[in-house]
Design a protein around this motif. Structure first.
Motif, mmCIF file in Angstrom:
data_model
loop_
_atom_site.group_PDB
_atom_site.id
_atom_site.type_symbol
_atom_site.label_atom_id
_atom_site.label_comp_id
_atom_site.label_asym_id
_atom_site.label_seq_id
_atom_site.Cartn_x
_atom_site.Cartn_y
_atom_site.Cartn_z
ATOM 1 N N TYR A 59 0.841 -1.200 0.000
ATOM 2 C CA TYR A 59 0.000 0.000 0.000
ATOM 3 C C TYR A 59 0.879 1.254 0.000
ATOM 4 C CZ TYR A 59 1.063 -0.164 5.000
ATOM 5 O OH TYR A 59 1.720 -0.195 6.197
ATOM 6 N N THR A 193 -7.867 2.891 11.253
ATOM 7 C CA THR A 193 -6.854 3.902 11.581
ATOM 8 C C THR A 193 -5.698 3.280 12.376
ATOM 9 O OG1 THR A 193 -8.262 4.535 13.449
ATOM 10 C CG2 THR A 193 -8.334 5.960 11.505
ATOM 11 N N SER A 195 -1.760 1.128 11.924
ATOM 12 C CA SER A 195 -0.490 1.507 11.277
ATOM 13 C C SER A 195 -0.615 1.627 9.757
ATOM 14 C CB SER A 195 0.585 0.458 11.576
ATOM 15 O OG SER A 195 0.939 0.493 12.913
ATOM 16 N N SER A 196 -1.314 0.669 9.139
ATOM 17 C CA SER A 196 -1.393 0.675 7.665
ATOM 18 C C SER A 196 -2.137 1.916 7.187
ATOM 19 C CB SER A 196 -2.114 -0.584 7.159
ATOM 20 O OG SER A 196 -1.471 -1.742 7.625
ATOM 21 N N GLN A 199 -0.061 5.156 7.747
ATOM 22 C CA GLN A 199 0.978 5.351 6.737
ATOM 23 C C GLN A 199 0.395 5.717 5.379
ATOM 24 O OE1 GLN A 199 3.341 1.702 6.801
ATOM 25 N NE2 GLN A 199 4.841 2.718 8.098
ATOM 26 N N ARG A 216 -12.819 3.830 14.055
ATOM 27 C CA ARG A 216 -13.507 3.206 15.190
ATOM 28 C C ARG A 216 -12.776 3.534 16.487
ATOM 29 N NH1 ARG A 216 -14.962 -3.130 14.899
ATOM 30 N NH2 ARG A 216 -12.738 -3.405 15.352
ATOM 31 N N THR A 217 -11.428 3.454 16.442
ATOM 32 C CA THR A 217 -10.621 3.773 17.626
ATOM 33 C C THR A 217 -9.439 4.619 17.178
ATOM 34 O OG1 THR A 217 -11.116 1.527 18.407
ATOM 35 C CG2 THR A 217 -9.448 2.753 19.623
ATOM 36 N N LYS A 336 -2.335 -0.782 22.302
ATOM 37 C CA LYS A 336 -2.455 -1.146 20.896
ATOM 38 C C LYS A 336 -1.115 -0.748 20.306
ATOM 39 C CE LYS A 336 -7.319 -0.241 19.841
ATOM 40 N NZ LYS A 336 -7.853 -1.146 18.841
ATOM 41 N N GLY A 388 -6.624 -4.482 9.034
ATOM 42 C CA GLY A 388 -5.683 -5.312 9.787
ATOM 43 C C GLY A 388 -5.732 -6.795 9.492
ATOM 44 N N TRP A 501 -5.021 -6.234 18.643
ATOM 45 C CA TRP A 501 -4.865 -7.512 17.923
ATOM 46 C C TRP A 501 -3.893 -8.439 18.648
ATOM 47 C CZ3 TRP A 501 0.091 -8.381 16.489
ATOM 48 C CH2 TRP A 501 0.907 -7.307 16.117
HETATM 49 O O1 N01 Z 1 -4.113 -3.183 11.375
HETATM 50 P P1 N01 Z 1 -4.675 -2.747 12.813
HETATM 51 P P2 N01 Z 1 -2.933 -2.528 10.535
HETATM 52 N N1 N01 Z 1 -15.087 -1.719 11.439
HETATM 53 O O2 N01 Z 1 -5.352 -3.945 13.357
HETATM 54 C C1 N01 Z 1 -10.141 -1.004 12.229
HETATM 55 C C2 N01 Z 1 2.007 -3.992 11.601
HETATM 56 N N2 N01 Z 1 2.288 -2.957 10.655
HETATM 57 O O3 N01 Z 1 -2.860 -3.254 9.237
HETATM 58 O O4 N01 Z 1 -8.828 -0.268 16.544
HETATM 59 C C3 N01 Z 1 -14.375 -0.593 11.486
HETATM 60 O O5 N01 Z 1 -3.649 -2.090 13.629
HETATM 61 C C4 N01 Z 1 -9.488 -1.081 13.581
HETATM 62 O O6 N01 Z 1 -10.297 -0.449 14.551
HETATM 63 P P3 N01 Z 1 -10.147 -0.870 16.117
HETATM 64 C C5 N01 Z 1 1.960 -3.371 12.978
HETATM 65 O O7 N01 Z 1 2.409 -4.307 13.917
HETATM 66 C C6 N01 Z 1 3.486 -2.373 10.761
HETATM 67 O O8 N01 Z 1 -3.044 -1.073 10.483
HETATM 68 O O9 N01 Z 1 -10.125 -2.367 16.139
HETATM 69 N N3 N01 Z 1 -13.065 -0.551 11.698
HETATM 70 C C7 N01 Z 1 -8.171 -0.374 13.299
HETATM 71 O O10 N01 Z 1 -8.320 1.015 13.307
HETATM 72 C C8 N01 Z 1 0.493 -3.106 13.108
HETATM 73 O O11 N01 Z 1 0.038 -2.945 14.432
HETATM 74 C C9 N01 Z 1 3.775 -1.347 9.957
HETATM 75 O O12 N01 Z 1 -11.315 -0.295 16.768
HETATM 76 C C10 N01 Z 1 -12.442 -1.720 11.848
HETATM 77 C C11 N01 Z 1 -7.881 -0.828 11.874
HETATM 78 O O13 N01 Z 1 -9.104 -1.237 11.299
HETATM 79 C C12 N01 Z 1 -0.084 -4.324 12.436
HETATM 80 O O14 N01 Z 1 0.743 -4.522 11.313
HETATM 81 C C13 N01 Z 1 2.872 -0.879 9.028
HETATM 82 C C14 N01 Z 1 -13.129 -2.952 11.797
HETATM 83 C C15 N01 Z 1 -6.937 -2.012 11.848
HETATM 84 O O15 N01 Z 1 -5.741 -1.654 12.447
HETATM 85 C C16 N01 Z 1 -1.501 -4.167 11.958
HETATM 86 O O16 N01 Z 1 -1.660 -2.880 11.380
HETATM 87 C C17 N01 Z 1 1.654 -1.497 8.938
HETATM 88 C C18 N01 Z 1 -14.508 -2.917 11.584
HETATM 89 N N4 N01 Z 1 -15.241 -4.027 11.548
HETATM 90 C C19 N01 Z 1 1.361 -2.538 9.758
HETATM 91 N N5 N01 Z 1 -12.240 -3.948 11.973
HETATM 92 C C20 N01 Z 1 5.089 -0.711 10.123
HETATM 93 O O17 N01 Z 1 6.116 -1.347 10.204
HETATM 94 C C21 N01 Z 1 -11.042 -3.353 12.144
HETATM 95 N N6 N01 Z 1 -11.170 -2.015 12.069
HETATM 96 C C22 N01 Z 1 5.099 0.709 10.273
#
Ligand code: N01
Length: 542
Positions: A59, A193, A195-196, A199, A216-217, A336, A388, A501
């Motif tokens: 992404y 909202t 990490s993904s 970014q 959501r959070t 988180k 996520g 998670w």
């Molecule tokens: O996933 P996340 P991610 N309706 O689970 C929301 C690694 N990583 O892909 O917080 C509405 O953190 C969910 O809301 P809530 C890193 O370890 C690293 O972003 O559950 N919203 C949240 O806001 C990271 O922690 C890097 O209330 C819904 C979002 O979706 C891990 O991967 C970069 C929902 C999910 O956030 C995961 O990151 C990227 C629903 N039904 C990732 N379900 C780097 O190295 C979920 N959400 C920097």
């Protein structure tokens, strides 16, 4: 025991010593080590290339939140001396290039079967061998199976009502298309909202004509302060790379020895000193902020002081007070996984970017024209799901893994994952998990944890060969004690305090158990002690 439709009961077509599942950083190094032992191996990889998480997560804005001089293998000194990173925090394409470089440099591809997903792994008790079956009809037996399947490799795609009715393209950050996606002139929705999202949102906002973010959070995010890698710093590290790695291995999370966690309590200093400490780490950027004081993750009051400080920074950046308030997280800081961003909060000052609070009613539906929340339909051209992963267990649970007596891993883990050292599960002889639940994994620099696991597993295989042992399997009582230990360590901290998670709380119906173990150095020491004591806690058959 019944074989599922996806697991034809044809006779195995080949036999190897080790079957490795996944060609990310764990699978690549496992293959290399296996070969060094003179064992035969095959790797099955669902993607058509190596790199694991860095293969799938393409992404916009994807980059690592561990500094590049630390986020790399240390097993080969020439490799770490030769490779040059261009930025302080490496972007996804560069990390993927590195994974490909490693695959080529060590001639790994010839034992990797790409575009092949493992569907089942069944243990044959009489032969003491595993049969691994794939979606392409392969059936390979191995004395050992190593699950190098990654911790964040199974995407979480919530079953939103009307999901398939949307007329435009949709994307999940964890399964991003290989060709560039251009959002120019598009009205885009981002759901999530974490990490993904943090970014990708600033980059998508640069292209989109309108961006609506559904939150959501709110999550805590620290500025990355990313920059081109300082050549003087690179030379300094390379002059003593071994020493740097050794110092990092003594850090709680296996990285960050350049700027270690403070050992003093927040309550031992006055307010001005606290603020200076926070500011210094904020200005430096990155996850080190969480180490501003020793007690941030164990004392709620200490944590709230840090959280208040970050909320004040958010209010400084975000001009609209209502949006700033919505973006200010209310949960425990760090429970988180914290995000690391480049311009995330400032993006919400742009006139075409809107934040929608869905903390109460969630997403009500996806409609043909957009997203319905709070009784309002938001019309968009494209939707990005940044929702996520089914972390740590999701991918393993999708494979029909059956151990002794036909016991399935799904049954064994029905009340949450149980492992001994995060490396093996009672009832599943000769099956190893790399960075599995019960090991430090996602609370560390993943590559450090991966190398420690691969080294341990390889040494174990070599020891078994020398000692004439044919199988190794966690004893149930050792596993029970280990699960108790993992929980006790987590319960002494603030980590289990929110719906993260790490706990599986993001996936509806998933058992709520804190999965990773805090503290890399103690863990690595324990693994070494277990091995030195003749694999204490394991049953070994002659
Ligand atoms: O996933 P996340 P991610 N309706 O689970 C929301 C690694 N990583 O892909 O917080 C509405 O953190 C969910 O809301 P809530 C890193 O370890 C690293 O972003 O559950 N919203 C949240 O806001 C990271 O922690 C890097 O209330 C819904 C979002 O979706 C891990 O991967 C970069 C929902 C999910 O956030 C995961 O990151 C990227 C629903 N039904 C990732 N379900 C780097 O190295 C979920 N959400 C920097």
């Amino acid at each position: 025991m019944t074989a599922s439709a996806a697991t034809p009961s044809s006779a195995p077509d080949s036999a190897v010593d080790v079957v490795i599942v996944g060609a990310g950083f764990a699978g690549l190094y496992m293959l290399h080590k296996t070969r060094r032992l003179g064992l035969s191996a095959v790797v099955f990889e669902a993607g058509d290339g190596v790199g694991g998480t860095w293969y799938w997560n393409r992404y916009p804005g994807a980059r690592c939140d561990v500094e590049s001089m630390e986020y790399s293998y240390q097993f080969d000194d020439d490799l770490q001396q030769e490779w040059h990173w261009s930025e302080r925090f490496a972007p996804q394409p560069e990390i993927l290039k590195y994974a490909n470089h490693v695959a080529d440099r060590f001639d790994l591809r010839r034992d990797i079967r790409f575009s092949t997903r493992v569907m089942a792994a069944h243990f044959d008790e009489s032969a003491l061998r595993w049969t691994v079956r794939t979606d392409r009809g392969d059936a390979v037996t191995g004395r050992f199976v190593v699950m190098a399947t990654g911790c964040l490799s199974s995407t979480n795609k919530p079953a939103f009502k009307g999901l398939d009715s949307f007329k435009g393209p949709t994307y999940h950050t964890g399964e991003w298309p290989h060709e560039p996606v251009d959002f120019t002139g598009q009205r885009v929705a981002v759901i999530g909202t974490g990490s993904s999202a943090v970014q990708s949102i600033p980059i998508i906002a640069q292209q989109a004509s309108a961006l609506t973010v559904f939150q959501r959070t709110a999550n805590f995010s620290i500025p990355a302060r990313n920059a081109p890698l300082d050549p003087a710093y690179e030379s300094r590290i390379k002059a003593d790379y071994r020493g740097f790695r050794a110092r990092n291995s003594q850090m709680l999370s296996g990285f960050g020895s350049n700027h270690p966690r403070s050992e003093i309590s927040i309550f031992s200093v006055d307010e001005a000193t606290r603020h200076r400490a926070f500011q210094e780490r904020w200005d430096r950027g990155g996850l080190g902020f969480q180490g501003s004081f020793a007690d941030l993750m164990i004392d709620m009051k200490a944590n709230q002081i840090a959280a208040d400080w970050v909320r004040a920074r958010i209010r400084e950046v975000v001009k609209d007070p209502a949006t700033a308030e919505l973006l200010s997280p209310r949960q425990v800081l760090g429970c988180k996984r914290m995000c690391v961003d480049t311009g995330y909060y400032a993006t919400f000052n742009l006139p075409h970017v809107k934040l929608v609070d869905i903390s109460q009613g969630g997403i009500e539906a996806i409609t043909p024209r957009g997203v319905m929340a709070g009784g309002q339909e938001y019309e968009v051209d494209r939707i990005v799901f940044a929702t996520g992963f089914d972390a740590m267990t999701g991918t393993l649970m999708k494979i029909d893994i059956r151990g002794r007596g036909g016991l399935s891993l799904r049954e064994a883990w029905s009340a949450g994952p149980r492992t001994y050292l995060g490396l093996n599960v009672a009832g599943f002889p000769n099956l190893f998990t790399i960075s599995g639940p019960g090991s430090p994994s996602v609370l560390t620099n993943m590559i450090v944890s991966i190398e420690q696991h691969v080294n341990w597993i390889a040494e174990c295989m070599d020891w078994m060969r020398r000692e004439g042992r044919r199988s190794i399997e966690a004893l149930p009582q050792a596993q029970d004690a280990w699960v108790g230990h993992v929980n006790a360590v987590a319960d002494a901290t603030l980590y289990p305090q929110c719906n993260s998670w790490y706990l599986g709380a993001n996936v509806p119906g998933k058992t709520r158990v804190f999965m990773p173990l805090l503290g890399f150095p103690d863990y690595a020491r324990r693994c070494s002690e277990v091995a030195a004591a003749g694999y204490e806690g394991f049953a070994l058959s002659a």
